[in-house]
Motif scaffolding. Structure first.
Motif: not given
Length: 284
Positions: A63-75
């Motif tokens: 979950t944290l891995t996927q969350a970090w990926f989403l943050i990288k592509v959307t922040a």
């Protein structure tokens, strides 16, 4: 000659009508079936997620891995989108309010626009554009490589292994992006109002604080979470149902983005109507 043409047209009309009816019926049936499969994924994901949490075996690392990926592509895109949005809202609202002689209300109008509509919609569009595309492409590639089928053969539920962590990650990332968009949007609107519209800082923040309540912030956060869940479920479904090789993955990604944006727009309209009925704008 004209009689023959009319007779020929009359003969073809029933066939044309039948084709149109069959196409319409097929589209409606396919849409209902797709919506049913979507609901099935949601219900299974909720059941599995609750069971894993109770059994203390929830995939936190994934979950944290996927969350970090989403943050990288959307922040970064969320910041870049929030700045012009706050500027546009302040400029347009400021021009209208200035003509009415109520410059002190620019903060309230601009702030409410960003908090109640701009931030949740910007978050949903970014998650639907970048996040949904990435998720659909990842799961679609796994599907056409038969990795998902191999997981089922080994007794691993793809919903538990692939979908649940992504839904949880989206529920973590969506409110953070929403808050980031609110802060950046209001700050950029404040800068325009003070620098270009000759609004005093005190009147801007006073009007903003008078009309924007904690309830508005919470409604905005809840909307962003709902939009995020809607986006990720659609993306997961499109990815898991990809067929036909790379072309199928591309079609799934395209469908995920389009359906996510359309669904978010419809749901936002419904939520806005309900919130307006039960929580009208009021002074804090």
């Amino acid at each position: 000659m004209s009689t023959t043409q009319l007779t020929s047209a009359d003969e073809h009309d029933p066939a044309l009508t039948a084709i149109l009816r069959d196409n319409f019926t097929g589209t409606v049936v396919s849409s209902v079936q797709t919506f049913g499969r979507l609901l099935d994924i949601v219900l299974r994901a909720v059941r599995i997620g609750v069971t894993d949490i109770v059994g203390v075996r929830f995939p936190v690392r994934e979950t944290l891995t996927q969350a970090w990926f989403l943050i990288k592509v959307t922040a970064v895109p969320s910041v870049l989108m929030a700045i012009p949005f706050g500027v546009i809202v302040s400029t347009q609202v400021g021009n209208i309010v200035s003509q009415l002689g109520a410059d002190s209300m620019i903060g309230a109008a601009g702030g409410l626009g960003v908090v109640k509509q701009g931030a949740p919609m910007a978050t949903a569009l970014l998650l639907g554009g970048a996040g949904a595309a990435a998720i659909a492409a990842d799961l679609g590639a796994r599907t056409i490589r038969e990795e998902v089928d191999a997981m089922r053969v080994m007794g691993v539920d793809p919903i538990q292994r692939l979908v649940v962590p992504r839904i949880a990650a989206m529920m973590l990332v969506a409110p953070m992006l929403n808050v980031l968009t609110i802060v950046v949007g209001i700050a950029s609107g404040y800068g325009v109002a003070v620098a270009a519209l000759d609004v005093t800082p005190g009147s801007y923040w006073q009007s903003f604080g008078s009309f924007t309540t904690a309830t508005d912030i919470w409604v905005s956060v809840v909307k962003s979470v709902l939009f995020g869940v809607l986006v990720v479920v659609i993306a997961c479904q499109r990815g898991l149902e990809a067929r036909g090789g790379p072309r199928g993955v591309a079609d799934g990604v395209n469908a995920a983005v389009v359906l996510s944006v359309a669904a978010v727009a419809v749901v936002n309209t419904a939520i806005t109507q309900v919130v307006t009925m039960f929580i009208p704008v009021r002074l804090a």
